[in-house]
Scaffold this motif. Structure first.
Motif, PDB file in Angstrom:
ATOM      1  N   SER A  90      -7.301  -2.227 -18.574  1.00  0.00           N
ATOM      2  CA  SER A  90      -8.134  -1.922 -17.111  1.00  0.00           C
ATOM      3  C   SER A  90      -7.274  -0.598 -16.659  1.00  0.00           C
ATOM      4  CB  SER A  90      -7.525  -2.449 -16.171  1.00  0.00           C
ATOM      5  OG  SER A  90      -8.431  -1.698 -14.886  1.00  0.00           O
ATOM      6  N   CYS A  91      -6.118  -0.279 -17.176  1.00  0.00           N
ATOM      7  CA  CYS A  91      -5.631   0.936 -17.362  1.00  0.00           C
ATOM      8  C   CYS A  91      -6.271   2.235 -18.282  1.00  0.00           C
ATOM      9  CB  CYS A  91      -3.891   1.496 -17.251  1.00  0.00           C
ATOM     10  SG  CYS A  91      -3.732   0.716 -15.450  1.00  0.00           S
ATOM     11  N   ARG A  92      -7.044   1.602 -19.053  1.00  0.00           N
ATOM     12  CA  ARG A  92      -6.864   2.103 -20.760  1.00  0.00           C
ATOM     13  C   ARG A  92      -8.348   2.983 -20.018  1.00  0.00           C
ATOM     14  NH1 ARG A  92      -3.919   2.958 -24.929  1.00  0.00           N
ATOM     15  NH2 ARG A  92      -2.319   0.794 -25.286  1.00  0.00           N
ATOM     16  N   GLU A  93      -9.108   1.246 -19.705  1.00  0.00           N
ATOM     17  CA  GLU A  93     -10.011   2.524 -19.429  1.00  0.00           C
ATOM     18  C   GLU A  93     -10.099   3.186 -17.916  1.00  0.00           C
ATOM     19  OE1 GLU A  93     -12.505  -1.787 -20.631  1.00  0.00           O
ATOM     20  OE2 GLU A  93     -12.030  -2.013 -18.645  1.00  0.00           O
ATOM     21  N   HIS A  94      -9.659   2.657 -17.235  1.00  0.00           N
ATOM     22  CA  HIS A  94      -9.704   3.854 -15.939  1.00  0.00           C
ATOM     23  C   HIS A  94      -9.059   5.761 -16.074  1.00  0.00           C
ATOM     24  CE1 HIS A  94      -8.596   0.263 -12.323  1.00  0.00           C
ATOM     25  NE2 HIS A  94      -9.699   0.426 -12.767  1.00  0.00           N
ATOM     26  N   ILE A  95      -8.030   5.531 -17.205  1.00  0.00           N
ATOM     27  CA  ILE A  95      -7.621   6.772 -18.179  1.00  0.00           C
ATOM     28  C   ILE A  95      -9.004   7.477 -18.813  1.00  0.00           C
ATOM     29  CG2 ILE A  95      -6.740   8.095 -20.311  1.00  0.00           C
ATOM     30  CD1 ILE A  95      -4.279   5.213 -19.057  1.00  0.00           C
ATOM     31  N   ALA A  96      -9.198   6.585 -19.182  1.00  0.00           N
ATOM     32  CA  ALA A  96     -11.285   7.176 -20.000  1.00  0.00           C
ATOM     33  C   ALA A  96     -12.271   8.236 -19.302  1.00  0.00           C
ATOM     34  CB  ALA A  96     -11.667   6.560 -21.491  1.00  0.00           C
ATOM     35  N   ILE A  97     -11.832   6.549 -18.383  1.00  0.00           N
ATOM     36  CA  ILE A  97     -13.061   7.745 -16.518  1.00  0.00           C
ATOM     37  C   ILE A  97     -12.639   9.062 -16.461  1.00  0.00           C
ATOM     38  CG2 ILE A  97     -14.046   6.860 -14.728  1.00  0.00           C
ATOM     39  CD1 ILE A  97     -13.821   4.059 -15.815  1.00  0.00           C
ATOM     40  N   ILE A  98     -11.114   8.473 -15.666  1.00  0.00           N
ATOM     41  CA  ILE A  98     -10.481   9.868 -15.605  1.00  0.00           C
ATOM     42  C   ILE A  98     -11.139  11.459 -16.263  1.00  0.00           C
ATOM     43  CG2 ILE A  98      -8.618  11.371 -13.984  1.00  0.00           C
ATOM     44  CD1 ILE A  98      -8.107   8.736 -13.707  1.00  0.00           C
ATOM     45  N   ARG A 134       0.865  -0.973   0.324  1.00  0.00           N
ATOM     46  CA  ARG A 134       0.698   0.356   0.511  1.00  0.00           C
ATOM     47  C   ARG A 134       1.069   0.760  -0.349  1.00  0.00           C
ATOM     48  NH1 ARG A 134      -4.911  -1.423   3.914  1.00  0.00           N
ATOM     49  NH2 ARG A 134      -5.055  -3.378   3.335  1.00  0.00           N
ATOM     50  N   ILE A 135       1.839   1.250   0.509  1.00  0.00           N
ATOM     51  CA  ILE A 135       2.514   2.374   1.016  1.00  0.00           C
ATOM     52  C   ILE A 135       3.936   2.583  -1.008  1.00  0.00           C
ATOM     53  CG2 ILE A 135       5.009   3.331   1.546  1.00  0.00           C
ATOM     54  CD1 ILE A 135       5.048   1.442   4.727  1.00  0.00           C
ATOM     55  N   VAL A 136       4.216   1.133  -1.751  1.00  0.00           N
ATOM     56  CA  VAL A 136       4.048   0.792  -2.446  1.00  0.00           C
ATOM     57  C   VAL A 136       3.141   2.088  -3.638  1.00  0.00           C
ATOM     58  CG1 VAL A 136       4.911   0.340  -4.808  1.00  0.00           C
ATOM     59  CG2 VAL A 136       6.005  -0.214  -2.621  1.00  0.00           C
ATOM     60  N   ALA A 137       1.902   1.448  -3.444  1.00  0.00           N
ATOM     61  CA  ALA A 137       0.909   2.254  -4.112  1.00  0.00           C
ATOM     62  C   ALA A 137       0.700   3.322  -3.958  1.00  0.00           C
ATOM     63  CB  ALA A 137      -0.283   1.034  -4.531  1.00  0.00           C
ATOM     64  N   LEU A 138       0.945   4.371  -2.889  1.00  0.00           N
ATOM     65  CA  LEU A 138       1.019   4.872  -2.301  1.00  0.00           C
ATOM     66  C   LEU A 138       1.644   6.247  -3.069  1.00  0.00           C
ATOM     67  CD1 LEU A 138      -0.581   7.174  -1.110  1.00  0.00           C
ATOM     68  CD2 LEU A 138       1.035   7.291   0.597  1.00  0.00           C
ATOM     69  N   ILE A 139       3.493   5.759  -3.252  1.00  0.00           N
ATOM     70  CA  ILE A 139       4.142   6.774  -3.759  1.00  0.00           C
ATOM     71  C   ILE A 139       4.349   6.223  -5.482  1.00  0.00           C
ATOM     72  CG2 ILE A 139       6.445   6.350  -4.472  1.00  0.00           C
ATOM     73  CD1 ILE A 139       6.736   5.354  -1.732  1.00  0.00           C
ATOM     74  N   ARG A 140       3.627   5.462  -5.700  1.00  0.00           N
ATOM     75  CA  ARG A 140       3.457   5.558  -7.466  1.00  0.00           C
ATOM     76  C   ARG A 140       2.355   6.200  -8.110  1.00  0.00           C
ATOM     77  NH1 ARG A 140       5.327   1.158 -10.326  1.00  0.00           N
ATOM     78  NH2 ARG A 140       6.230  -0.276  -9.872  1.00  0.00           N
ATOM     79  N   SER A 141       1.256   7.115  -6.828  1.00  0.00           N
ATOM     80  CA  SER A 141       0.172   7.607  -7.670  1.00  0.00           C
ATOM     81  C   SER A 141       0.497   8.964  -6.518  1.00  0.00           C
ATOM     82  CB  SER A 141      -1.041   7.040  -6.288  1.00  0.00           C
ATOM     83  OG  SER A 141      -2.133   7.869  -6.568  1.00  0.00           O
ATOM     84  N   ARG A 173      -3.577  12.492 -11.010  1.00  0.00           N
ATOM     85  CA  ARG A 173      -1.957  11.993  -9.817  1.00  0.00           C
ATOM     86  C   ARG A 173      -2.369  10.442 -10.452  1.00  0.00           C
ATOM     87  NH1 ARG A 173      -2.627  14.687  -4.922  1.00  0.00           N
ATOM     88  NH2 ARG A 173      -3.501  13.628  -5.029  1.00  0.00           N
ATOM     89  N   SER A 174      -3.487  10.610 -10.202  1.00  0.00           N
ATOM     90  CA  SER A 174      -4.365   8.294 -10.880  1.00  0.00           C
ATOM     91  C   SER A 174      -3.870   8.530 -12.357  1.00  0.00           C
ATOM     92  CB  SER A 174      -5.363   9.138 -10.400  1.00  0.00           C
ATOM     93  OG  SER A 174      -5.954   7.103 -10.626  1.00  0.00           O
ATOM     94  N   MET A 175      -4.406   9.389 -12.700  1.00  0.00           N
ATOM     95  CA  MET A 175      -3.886   9.058 -14.144  1.00  0.00           C
ATOM     96  C   MET A 175      -3.156   9.030 -14.782  1.00  0.00           C
ATOM     97  SD  MET A 175      -5.554  11.582 -17.517  1.00  0.00           S
ATOM     98  CE  MET A 175      -6.634  12.105 -16.519  1.00  0.00           C
ATOM     99  N   GLU A 176      -1.939   9.590 -13.733  1.00  0.00           N
ATOM    100  CA  GLU A 176      -0.402   9.324 -14.097  1.00  0.00           C
ATOM    101  C   GLU A 176      -0.158   7.676 -14.053  1.00  0.00           C
ATOM    102  OE1 GLU A 176       2.020  11.352 -16.159  1.00  0.00           O
ATOM    103  OE2 GLU A 176      -0.173  12.383 -16.688  1.00  0.00           O
ATOM    104  N   VAL A 177      -0.711   7.680 -12.808  1.00  0.00           N
ATOM    105  CA  VAL A 177       0.226   5.884 -12.875  1.00  0.00           C
ATOM    106  C   VAL A 177      -0.657   5.284 -13.256  1.00  0.00           C
ATOM    107  CG1 VAL A 177      -0.418   4.069 -10.681  1.00  0.00           C
ATOM    108  CG2 VAL A 177      -0.048   6.808 -10.254  1.00  0.00           C
ATOM    109  N   GLN A 178      -2.202   5.192 -13.988  1.00  0.00           N
ATOM    110  CA  GLN A 178      -2.709   4.554 -15.077  1.00  0.00           C
ATOM    111  C   GLN A 178      -1.732   4.919 -16.896  1.00  0.00           C
ATOM    112  OE1 GLN A 178      -5.159   2.924 -13.878  1.00  0.00           O
ATOM    113  NE2 GLN A 178      -5.014   4.420 -11.919  1.00  0.00           N
ATOM    114  N   ARG A 179      -1.411   5.183 -17.147  1.00  0.00           N
ATOM    115  CA  ARG A 179      -0.785   6.330 -17.498  1.00  0.00           C
ATOM    116  C   ARG A 179       0.742   5.427 -18.505  1.00  0.00           C
ATOM    117  NH1 ARG A 179      -1.872  12.455 -19.152  1.00  0.00           N
ATOM    118  NH2 ARG A 179      -3.675  12.048 -20.422  1.00  0.00           N
ATOM    119  N   ARG A 180       1.433   5.641 -17.425  1.00  0.00           N
ATOM    120  CA  ARG A 180       2.274   4.741 -16.712  1.00  0.00           C
ATOM    121  C   ARG A 180       2.453   2.851 -16.886  1.00  0.00           C
ATOM    122  NH1 ARG A 180       3.298   8.917 -13.124  1.00  0.00           N
ATOM    123  NH2 ARG A 180       3.087   7.600 -11.769  1.00  0.00           N
ATOM    124  N   VAL A 181       1.620   2.421 -16.446  1.00  0.00           N
ATOM    125  CA  VAL A 181       1.432   1.052 -16.742  1.00  0.00           C
ATOM    126  C   VAL A 181       1.017   0.969 -18.442  1.00  0.00           C
ATOM    127  CG1 VAL A 181      -0.311  -0.470 -15.970  1.00  0.00           C
ATOM    128  CG2 VAL A 181       0.233   1.035 -14.640  1.00  0.00           C
TER     129      VAL A 181
END
Length: 305
Positions: free
Chosen positions: A270-278, A29-36, A201-209
């Protein structure tokens, strides 16, 4: 497998960075927080701040931070705390070869056996001690963890019972269909408020994935990123019950869905779909975002079906 946990216990003293299940979850969770959040190198992390953020005590947070320091993700400074030493996108390279603790090993065995219906709805601690050739203190730590996660309860005497578990296709389908009803509706709540900074911030994480084809991220980290995205949407609804439901759903999913994030093509989709929602939310198109979210969940239902 009988005896395997006992062997793990015997060798645990030689594993300096061995983690309990809770500590391992906190590392993820800490790693995910840093990535986010994408903090700069040198960002300070405190036990108290993270304990409050995750709703846990400081002790397991301290061990998670120490583990990340051992891995070179953080550095510790006396009387000052922990500081980030690497770029967020480089964290994965530091976490390869994570050694599971005896507690995590036993936890995984119990969950796997329950998912495969090798464990009955009810059982005693003595039965599990014989089955896994483990000590009572170790077993009780794992059973208490499952109780905290809301899937197990202690009965009279030494009996224990599973009370809720995504342990078959029907249960998993039912949980997702509940999300199908609630999550898109949350985006249409009158109290919904766009947190542009958090969504960005969430979009940047999804884009990197997407850009990395999910090659530099573990399935556990991907699960946490996905869970954080859906909890962000629920929190943005302004309705506390939407958020509570999403958090409960994610607690259940953590027990058995890390494996679902090993399909890297699925992770990228999944990340592409998240980006479209954001993007739709940032444009103020909540109805469009709700439709995209509904399609996203329907896709997940079809995938697990």
């Amino acid at each position: 497998m009988p005896g395997s946990t006992q062997s793990a216990e015997a060798s645990s003293a030689a594993i300096a960075s061995s983690l309990t299940r809770l500590q391992s979850d906190l590392v993820a969770r800490i790693v995910a927080l840093i990535r986010s959040d994408q903090p700069a190198v040198g960002q300070r992390f405190t036990e108290l701040g993270l304990a409050e953020h995750f709703g846990v005590s400081r002790s397991p947070v301290r061990e998670a931070l120490r583990h990340l320091a051992e891995r070179g993700v953080l550095r510790f400074e006396e009387n000052r705390g922990f500081f980030l030493t690497c770029e967020a996108q480089d964290i994965g390279a530091h976490l390869n070869g994570l050694s599971p603790s005896p507690e995590e090993t036993l936890y995984t065995q119990i969950v796997a056996d329950r998912m495969a219906r090798r464990l009955a709805d009810s059982f005693t601690a003595s039965e599990l001690m014989r089955r896994y050739a483990c000590s009572r203190p170790l077993l009780l730590r794992v059973l208490n963890r499952l109780t905290e996660e809301g899937v197990l309860r202690a009965g009279r005497g030494h009996a224990w019972s599973f009370i809720t578990f995504l342990d078959d296709q029907q249960a998993e389908q039912e949980s997702y269909r509940l999300r199908l009803l609630l999550e898109p509706a949350g985006l249409l709540e009158p109290s919904f408020a766009v947190d542009r900074q958090a969504l960005g911030r969430s979009m940047e994480v999804q884009r990197r994935v997407v850009e990395s084809a999910a090659l530099d991220i573990t399935s556990q980290e991907m699960f946490e990123i996905n869970a954080a995205f859906h909890e962000l949407l629920a929190q943005s609804s302004g309705n506390r019950f939407f958020l509570q439901n999403m958090q409960h759903h994610n607690r259940m999913r953590r027990l058995n869905e890390y494996s679902a994030f090993r399909d890297r093509d699925r992770m990228v989709l999944s990340c592409r779909e998240h980006i479209a929602i954001i993007e739709a939310l940032l444009e103020g198109k909540n109805e469009s975002a709700a439709k995209r979210l509904r399609a996203h969940i329907e896709g997940a239902i079809a995938y697990i079906g």
